[in-house]
Design a protein around this motif. Structure first.
Motif, PDB file in Angstrom:
ATOM      1  N   LEU A   1      30.904  57.548  42.709  1.00  0.00           N
ATOM      2  CA  LEU A   1      30.385  56.738  41.620  1.00  0.00           C
ATOM      3  C   LEU A   1      28.876  56.666  41.814  1.00  0.00           C
ATOM      4  O   LEU A   1      28.388  56.034  42.760  1.00  0.00           O
ATOM      5  CB  LEU A   1      30.992  55.340  41.631  1.00  0.00           C
ATOM      6  N   ALA A   2      28.133  57.337  40.944  1.00  0.00           N
ATOM      7  CA  ALA A   2      26.689  57.456  41.117  1.00  0.00           C
ATOM      8  C   ALA A   2      25.970  56.393  40.298  1.00  0.00           C
ATOM      9  O   ALA A   2      26.180  56.279  39.086  1.00  0.00           O
ATOM     10  CB  ALA A   2      26.228  58.851  40.693  1.00  0.00           C
ATOM     11  N   GLY A   3      25.132  55.615  40.962  1.00  0.00           N
ATOM     12  CA  GLY A   3      24.370  54.580  40.278  1.00  0.00           C
ATOM     13  C   GLY A   3      23.240  54.090  41.156  1.00  0.00           C
ATOM     14  O   GLY A   3      23.182  54.400  42.345  1.00  0.00           O
ATOM     15  N   ARG A   4      22.354  53.307  40.576  1.00  0.00           N
ATOM     16  CA  ARG A   4      21.195  52.852  41.349  1.00  0.00           C
ATOM     17  C   ARG A   4      21.426  51.500  42.016  1.00  0.00           C
ATOM     18  O   ARG A   4      20.700  51.124  42.938  1.00  0.00           O
ATOM     19  CB  ARG A   4      19.954  52.779  40.457  1.00  0.00           C
ATOM     20  N   ASN A   5      22.424  50.742  41.558  1.00  0.00           N
ATOM     21  CA  ASN A   5      22.686  49.412  42.106  1.00  0.00           C
ATOM     22  C   ASN A   5      23.913  49.475  43.006  1.00  0.00           C
ATOM     23  O   ASN A   5      25.051  49.467  42.536  1.00  0.00           O
ATOM     24  CB  ASN A   5      22.892  48.410  40.970  1.00  0.00           C
ATOM     25  N   GLU A   6      23.669  49.561  44.299  1.00  0.00           N
ATOM     26  CA  GLU A   6      24.773  49.745  45.239  1.00  0.00           C
ATOM     27  C   GLU A   6      25.767  48.596  45.176  1.00  0.00           C
ATOM     28  O   GLU A   6      26.987  48.819  45.216  1.00  0.00           O
ATOM     29  CB  GLU A   6      24.242  49.887  46.670  1.00  0.00           C
ATOM     30  N   SER A   7      25.281  47.373  45.071  1.00  0.00           N
ATOM     31  CA  SER A   7      26.195  46.232  45.079  1.00  0.00           C
ATOM     32  C   SER A   7      27.147  46.270  43.891  1.00  0.00           C
ATOM     33  O   SER A   7      28.343  45.981  44.025  1.00  0.00           O
ATOM     34  CB  SER A   7      25.412  44.910  45.087  1.00  0.00           C
ATOM     35  N   LYS A   8      26.658  46.669  42.713  1.00  0.00           N
ATOM     36  CA  LYS A   8      27.523  46.744  41.534  1.00  0.00           C
ATOM     37  C   LYS A   8      28.560  47.855  41.684  1.00  0.00           C
ATOM     38  O   LYS A   8      29.713  47.691  41.289  1.00  0.00           O
ATOM     39  CB  LYS A   8      26.685  46.968  40.273  1.00  0.00           C
ATOM     40  N   VAL A   9      28.138  48.972  42.248  1.00  0.00           N
ATOM     41  CA  VAL A   9      29.086  50.080  42.436  1.00  0.00           C
ATOM     42  C   VAL A   9      30.142  49.700  43.466  1.00  0.00           C
ATOM     43  O   VAL A   9      31.334  49.987  43.284  1.00  0.00           O
ATOM     44  CB  VAL A   9      28.349  51.367  42.856  1.00  0.00           C
ATOM     45  N   LEU A  10      29.742  49.024  44.531  1.00  0.00           N
ATOM     46  CA  LEU A  10      30.712  48.623  45.554  1.00  0.00           C
ATOM     47  C   LEU A  10      31.713  47.608  44.999  1.00  0.00           C
ATOM     48  O   LEU A  10      32.898  47.633  45.372  1.00  0.00           O
ATOM     49  CB  LEU A  10      29.991  48.059  46.778  1.00  0.00           C
ATOM     50  N   VAL A  11      31.253  46.747  44.104  1.00  0.00           N
ATOM     51  CA  VAL A  11      32.173  45.818  43.432  1.00  0.00           C
ATOM     52  C   VAL A  11      33.176  46.602  42.590  1.00  0.00           C
ATOM     53  O   VAL A  11      34.375  46.285  42.566  1.00  0.00           O
ATOM     54  CB  VAL A  11      31.400  44.810  42.559  1.00  0.00           C
ATOM     55  N   ALA A  12      32.684  47.635  41.899  1.00  0.00           N
ATOM     56  CA  ALA A  12      33.570  48.473  41.082  1.00  0.00           C
ATOM     57  C   ALA A  12      34.606  49.178  41.951  1.00  0.00           C
ATOM     58  O   ALA A  12      35.790  49.255  41.600  1.00  0.00           O
ATOM     59  CB  ALA A  12      32.750  49.490  40.298  1.00  0.00           C
ATOM     60  N   ILE A  13      34.171  49.692  43.094  1.00  0.00           N
ATOM     61  CA  ILE A  13      35.099  50.375  44.009  1.00  0.00           C
ATOM     62  C   ILE A  13      36.143  49.392  44.526  1.00  0.00           C
ATOM     63  O   ILE A  13      37.341  49.711  44.603  1.00  0.00           O
ATOM     64  CB  ILE A  13      34.329  51.028  45.165  1.00  0.00           C
ATOM     65  N   GLU A  14      35.706  48.187  44.866  1.00  0.00           N
ATOM     66  CA  GLU A  14      36.648  47.159  45.333  1.00  0.00           C
ATOM     67  C   GLU A  14      37.674  46.830  44.248  1.00  0.00           C
ATOM     68  O   GLU A  14      38.865  46.671  44.530  1.00  0.00           O
ATOM     69  CB  GLU A  14      35.881  45.896  45.734  1.00  0.00           C
ATOM     70  N   GLN A  15      37.217  46.777  42.990  1.00  0.00           N
ATOM     71  CA  GLN A  15      38.133  46.511  41.886  1.00  0.00           C
ATOM     72  C   GLN A  15      39.160  47.644  41.744  1.00  0.00           C
ATOM     73  O   GLN A  15      40.347  47.387  41.505  1.00  0.00           O
ATOM     74  CB  GLN A  15      37.354  46.343  40.585  1.00  0.00           C
ATOM     75  N   MET A  16      38.697  48.881  41.884  1.00  0.00           N
ATOM     76  CA  MET A  16      39.628  50.016  41.825  1.00  0.00           C
ATOM     77  C   MET A  16      40.707  49.886  42.896  1.00  0.00           C
ATOM     78  O   MET A  16      41.887  50.145  42.655  1.00  0.00           O
ATOM     79  CB  MET A  16      38.871  51.333  42.035  1.00  0.00           C
ATOM     80  N   GLN A  17      40.295  49.484  44.088  1.00  0.00           N
ATOM     81  CA  GLN A  17      41.236  49.376  45.199  1.00  0.00           C
ATOM     82  C   GLN A  17      42.195  48.213  45.003  1.00  0.00           C
ATOM     83  O   GLN A  17      43.352  48.280  45.432  1.00  0.00           O
ATOM     84  CB  GLN A  17      40.462  49.237  46.513  1.00  0.00           C
ATOM     85  N   LYS A  18      41.738  47.164  44.336  1.00  0.00           N
ATOM     86  CA  LYS A  18      42.637  46.057  44.022  1.00  0.00           C
ATOM     87  C   LYS A  18      43.701  46.498  43.017  1.00  0.00           C
ATOM     88  O   LYS A  18      44.860  46.101  43.111  1.00  0.00           O
ATOM     89  CB  LYS A  18      41.847  44.879  43.441  1.00  0.00           C
ATOM     90  N   GLU A  19      43.269  47.320  42.057  1.00  0.00           N
ATOM     91  CA  GLU A  19      44.192  47.752  41.012  1.00  0.00           C
ATOM     92  C   GLU A  19      45.112  48.879  41.485  1.00  0.00           C
ATOM     93  O   GLU A  19      46.143  49.138  40.873  1.00  0.00           O
ATOM     94  CB  GLU A  19      43.398  48.190  39.780  1.00  0.00           C
ATOM     95  N   ASN A  20      44.711  49.559  42.548  1.00  0.00           N
ATOM     96  CA  ASN A  20      45.532  50.625  43.116  1.00  0.00           C
ATOM     97  C   ASN A  20      45.441  50.522  44.634  1.00  0.00           C
ATOM     98  O   ASN A  20      44.561  51.109  45.262  1.00  0.00           O
ATOM     99  CB  ASN A  20      45.059  51.994  42.631  1.00  0.00           C
ATOM    100  N   GLN A  21      46.357  49.772  45.225  1.00  0.00           N
ATOM    101  CA  GLN A  21      46.317  49.475  46.656  1.00  0.00           C
ATOM    102  C   GLN A  21      46.418  50.731  47.518  1.00  0.00           C
ATOM    103  O   GLN A  21      45.989  50.737  48.672  1.00  0.00           O
ATOM    104  CB  GLN A  21      47.453  48.502  47.004  1.00  0.00           C
ATOM    105  N   THR A  22      46.981  51.806  46.985  1.00  0.00           N
ATOM    106  CA  THR A  22      47.126  53.032  47.776  1.00  0.00           C
ATOM    107  C   THR A  22      45.780  53.680  48.095  1.00  0.00           C
ATOM    108  O   THR A  22      45.705  54.579  48.935  1.00  0.00           O
ATOM    109  CB  THR A  22      48.020  54.055  47.049  1.00  0.00           C
ATOM    110  N   LEU A  23      44.708  53.231  47.438  1.00  0.00           N
ATOM    111  CA  LEU A  23      43.395  53.816  47.668  1.00  0.00           C
ATOM    112  C   LEU A  23      42.724  53.277  48.926  1.00  0.00           C
ATOM    113  O   LEU A  23      41.794  53.891  49.451  1.00  0.00           O
ATOM    114  CB  LEU A  23      42.478  53.555  46.466  1.00  0.00           C
TER     115      LEU A  23
END
Length: 328
Positions: free
Chosen positions: A49-71
């Motif tokens: 996930l390419a972006g300039r705001n690391e904190s926002k991208v990490l929040v997005a990644i955490e959300q993905m992992q919440k929605e798909n625990q297998t990740l």
């Protein structure tokens, strides 16, 4: 609904197994980009996930992992720092990625910006032309060596997806793209540069450049017999933060697509087996959701000679920026 999503196409069911593939999605911390990255990850791809705001991208990644625990714990969704407004930083991001990965199967240039006024950066380009066209051009061409290497595998299916917009249809028929001044055209003067229509014209011009870039990149790859498929497209209709000051934002909030519906065209272009089966039909083309091959909606978008000239202009602009610090 105002959205164009084809009801028979369901990314959750129709995206094939992407295990072993590596992808980059720019602007992936929210909206269409987030849904694009999420579906790629959910179907087995390793996604940056390419972006300039690391904190926002990490929040997005955490959300993905919440929605798909297998990740969790698999490093399938990763942050890649990318600021499309800084040319050297864009090149550095591509280099950093290529230092980590040995292949790149899917690149989705999704990030976009639309600002109030007409701002010229120190490098001599408007901020939005840099972020919406020149930056993605540098990023893509910098990654091409790795994508070509990946495409050399007979089993590979390498794709470059440029998320443009049907707003390119409002670019004036006399608008040119033959000089830096043409790239920076404001379509108004003074305070009027902040007006809705002229802002849309500038955005449309930048998205027109992306469409022409797709056309010429595909021509060049075909000339080299490199089997990479390039597609530009208009995504679904989604209310985004950039629209909040306009009445259409509230209309789309009620009647527009959901983020996943709006991402369908990008996902179709990036993953559908149909594109591989009918590659000669889809390569270099502009899509309207979900899979409708459509001629670009303004005369300039259908001008292959203009696409060639724009590429040469862009090469000159980028070389000048890296060598002299300014576009001209």
């Amino acid at each position: 609904m105002f959205g164009f999503g084809e009801p028979t196409y369901d990314p959750v069911k129709d995206i094939p197994d992407l295990t072993g593939k590596v992808a980059i999605v720019t602007g992936a911390n929210s909206g269409i980009g987030y849904q694009t990255a999420q579906q790629l990850v959910n179907h087995g791809a390793k996604v940056y996930l390419a972006g300039r705001n690391e904190s926002k991208v990490l929040v997005a990644i955490e959300q993905m992992q919440k929605e798909n625990q297998t990740l969790r714990g698999k490093n399938m969704a990763n942050f890649l720092h990318l600021d499309l407004s800084e040319p050297k930083g864009v090149k550095a991001a591509a280099d950093a990625f290529m230092a980590k990965e040995s292949r790149l199967d899917i690149l989705v240039n999704n990030a976009a910006a639309m600002n109030m006024g007409h701002f010229i950066l120190d490098i001599g380009l408007t901020d939005t032309m840099m972020s919406n066209y020149i930056g993605p051009w540098i990023f893509t061409t910098s990654l091409l060596p790795l994508m070509k290497k990946t495409a050399a595998d007979p089993l590979a299916d390498v794709r470059i997806v440029n998320v443009a917009s049907q707003v390119h249809s409002i670019v004036p028929v006399d608008a040119k793209l033959d000089s830096v001044d043409d790239l920076n055209q404001a379509f108004a003067e003074g305070a009027a540069t902040a007006g809705l229509l002229v802002r849309l014209k500038r955005y449309g011009l930048e998205k027109l450049c992306e469409i022409l870039f797709t056309t010429e990149l595909q021509r060049r790859l075909d000339e080299e017999s490199v089997p990479i498929t390039c597609i530009s497209l208009h995504p679904g209709m989604l209310a985004t933060g950039a629209m909040k000051e306009w009445w259409i934002y509230y209309l789309l909030k009620v009647f527009g697509d959901t983020p996943l519906q709006a991402a369908k065209c990008s996902l179709f272009a990036a993953t559908s087996p149909v594109v591989k089966e009918k590659r000669d039909e889809y390569k270099g083309k502009f899509l309207m959701p979900v899979d409708k091959i459509t001629p670009p909606l303004c005369p300039q978008g259908r001008d292959e000679e203009l696409a060639k000239r724009l590429w040469l202009l862009t090469e000159t602009v980028v070389n000048n920026i890296f060598e002299k610090g300014v576009a001209q």
